[in-house]
Design a protein around this motif. Sequence first.
Motif, PDB file in Angstrom:
ATOM      1  N   LYS A 224       0.684  -1.396  -0.128  1.00  0.00           N
ATOM      2  CA  LYS A 224       0.136   0.099  -0.060  1.00  0.00           C
ATOM      3  C   LYS A 224       0.887   1.284   0.150  1.00  0.00           C
ATOM      4  O   LYS A 224       0.596   2.218   0.486  1.00  0.00           O
ATOM      5  CB  LYS A 224      -1.129  -0.093   1.246  1.00  0.00           C
ATOM      6  N   GLU A 225       2.163   1.182  -0.602  1.00  0.00           N
ATOM      7  CA  GLU A 225       2.684   2.453  -0.930  1.00  0.00           C
ATOM      8  C   GLU A 225       2.228   3.389  -1.820  1.00  0.00           C
ATOM      9  O   GLU A 225       2.682   4.652  -1.918  1.00  0.00           O
ATOM     10  CB  GLU A 225       4.352   1.965  -1.012  1.00  0.00           C
ATOM     11  N   PHE A 226       1.466   2.942  -2.507  1.00  0.00           N
ATOM     12  CA  PHE A 226       0.909   3.996  -3.752  1.00  0.00           C
ATOM     13  C   PHE A 226      -0.543   3.341  -4.071  1.00  0.00           C
ATOM     14  O   PHE A 226      -1.046   2.009  -3.926  1.00  0.00           O
ATOM     15  CB  PHE A 226       1.726   4.187  -4.904  1.00  0.00           C
ATOM     16  N   SER A 227      -1.389   4.064  -4.775  1.00  0.00           N
ATOM     17  CA  SER A 227      -2.665   3.843  -5.048  1.00  0.00           C
ATOM     18  C   SER A 227      -2.877   3.137  -6.541  1.00  0.00           C
ATOM     19  O   SER A 227      -1.564   3.044  -7.197  1.00  0.00           O
ATOM     20  CB  SER A 227      -3.404   4.917  -5.270  1.00  0.00           C
ATOM     21  N   GLU A 228      -3.779   2.421  -6.932  1.00  0.00           N
ATOM     22  CA  GLU A 228      -4.175   1.825  -8.194  1.00  0.00           C
ATOM     23  C   GLU A 228      -3.766   2.663  -9.233  1.00  0.00           C
ATOM     24  O   GLU A 228      -2.956   2.365 -10.340  1.00  0.00           O
ATOM     25  CB  GLU A 228      -5.296   1.056  -8.187  1.00  0.00           C
ATOM     26  N   SER A 229      -4.249   4.000  -9.137  1.00  0.00           N
ATOM     27  CA  SER A 229      -4.026   4.896 -10.405  1.00  0.00           C
ATOM     28  C   SER A 229      -2.569   5.133 -10.597  1.00  0.00           C
ATOM     29  O   SER A 229      -2.026   5.805 -11.623  1.00  0.00           O
ATOM     30  CB  SER A 229      -4.846   6.113 -10.137  1.00  0.00           C
ATOM     31  N   GLU A 230      -1.687   5.135  -9.698  1.00  0.00           N
ATOM     32  CA  GLU A 230      -0.288   5.338  -9.702  1.00  0.00           C
ATOM     33  C   GLU A 230       0.386   4.261 -10.167  1.00  0.00           C
ATOM     34  O   GLU A 230       1.853   4.346 -10.699  1.00  0.00           O
ATOM     35  CB  GLU A 230       0.497   5.851  -8.225  1.00  0.00           C
ATOM     36  N   LEU A 231      -0.039   3.008 -10.447  1.00  0.00           N
ATOM     37  CA  LEU A 231       0.648   1.717 -11.225  1.00  0.00           C
ATOM     38  C   LEU A 231       1.254   2.307 -12.386  1.00  0.00           C
ATOM     39  O   LEU A 231       2.477   1.861 -12.638  1.00  0.00           O
ATOM     40  CB  LEU A 231      -0.454   0.758 -11.131  1.00  0.00           C
ATOM     41  N   LEU A 232       0.492   3.000 -13.178  1.00  0.00           N
ATOM     42  CA  LEU A 232       1.257   3.396 -14.510  1.00  0.00           C
ATOM     43  C   LEU A 232       2.246   4.351 -14.396  1.00  0.00           C
ATOM     44  O   LEU A 232       3.197   4.434 -15.219  1.00  0.00           O
ATOM     45  CB  LEU A 232       0.001   4.058 -15.490  1.00  0.00           C
ATOM     46  N   GLU A 233       2.276   5.261 -13.371  1.00  0.00           N
ATOM     47  CA  GLU A 233       3.231   6.214 -13.126  1.00  0.00           C
ATOM     48  C   GLU A 233       4.501   5.294 -12.719  1.00  0.00           C
ATOM     49  O   GLU A 233       5.717   5.957 -13.055  1.00  0.00           O
ATOM     50  CB  GLU A 233       2.892   7.214 -12.177  1.00  0.00           C
TER      51      GLU A 233
ATOM     52  N   ALA B 269       5.461  -9.422 -13.401  1.00  0.00           N
ATOM     53  CA  ALA B 269       4.211  -9.721 -12.475  1.00  0.00           C
ATOM     54  C   ALA B 269       3.024  -9.066 -13.488  1.00  0.00           C
ATOM     55  O   ALA B 269       3.391  -8.020 -14.539  1.00  0.00           O
ATOM     56  CB  ALA B 269       4.134  -8.870 -11.286  1.00  0.00           C
ATOM     57  N   VAL B 270       1.768  -9.235 -13.378  1.00  0.00           N
ATOM     58  CA  VAL B 270       0.827  -8.998 -14.007  1.00  0.00           C
ATOM     59  C   VAL B 270      -0.474  -8.503 -13.129  1.00  0.00           C
ATOM     60  O   VAL B 270      -0.789  -9.418 -12.251  1.00  0.00           O
ATOM     61  CB  VAL B 270       0.325  -9.797 -15.154  1.00  0.00           C
ATOM     62  N   TYR B 271      -0.798  -7.232 -13.078  1.00  0.00           N
ATOM     63  CA  TYR B 271      -1.937  -6.835 -12.144  1.00  0.00           C
ATOM     64  C   TYR B 271      -3.111  -7.031 -12.984  1.00  0.00           C
ATOM     65  O   TYR B 271      -3.259  -6.407 -14.029  1.00  0.00           O
ATOM     66  CB  TYR B 271      -1.721  -5.203 -11.788  1.00  0.00           C
ATOM     67  N   LEU B 272      -4.107  -7.780 -12.141  1.00  0.00           N
ATOM     68  CA  LEU B 272      -5.413  -8.172 -12.771  1.00  0.00           C
ATOM     69  C   LEU B 272      -6.263  -6.708 -12.364  1.00  0.00           C
ATOM     70  O   LEU B 272      -6.810  -7.017 -11.366  1.00  0.00           O
ATOM     71  CB  LEU B 272      -5.929  -9.535 -12.219  1.00  0.00           C
TER      72      LEU B 272
END
Length: 103
Positions: free
Chosen positions: A18-27, A37-40
């Motif tokens: 939980k170091e960052f949000s889902e929306s920050e994954l692309l950043e 790894a693959v995020y579903l």
Amino acid sequence: WILLIPTTDSVMERFLRKEFSESELLEVTQPGDRFEAVYLCSALVLPEFRKQGRAERVALKAIHEIAADYPVKSLYVWPFSEEGERLAKRIADQASLPLHIRS
């Protein structure tokens, strides 16, 4: 319709902590990274086509295509429903990959 995001193990581990949000994954995922790894992220199936295995088949095909170019070793998910978590578990089982779940 599905959305999968290939990432590194490091990104996956940080997301699960939980170091960052889902929306920050692309950043934090950079072009040229060695995706392990693959995020579903999500799956959307029209009501009249649900419970036919469509989302599972499409996700497995996409994972297989990603794994053709990258050394995918795991899947991860942040489920928002029991149905979504069950789907992620079936996909991981069929892909023979461990599933990591963000709580």
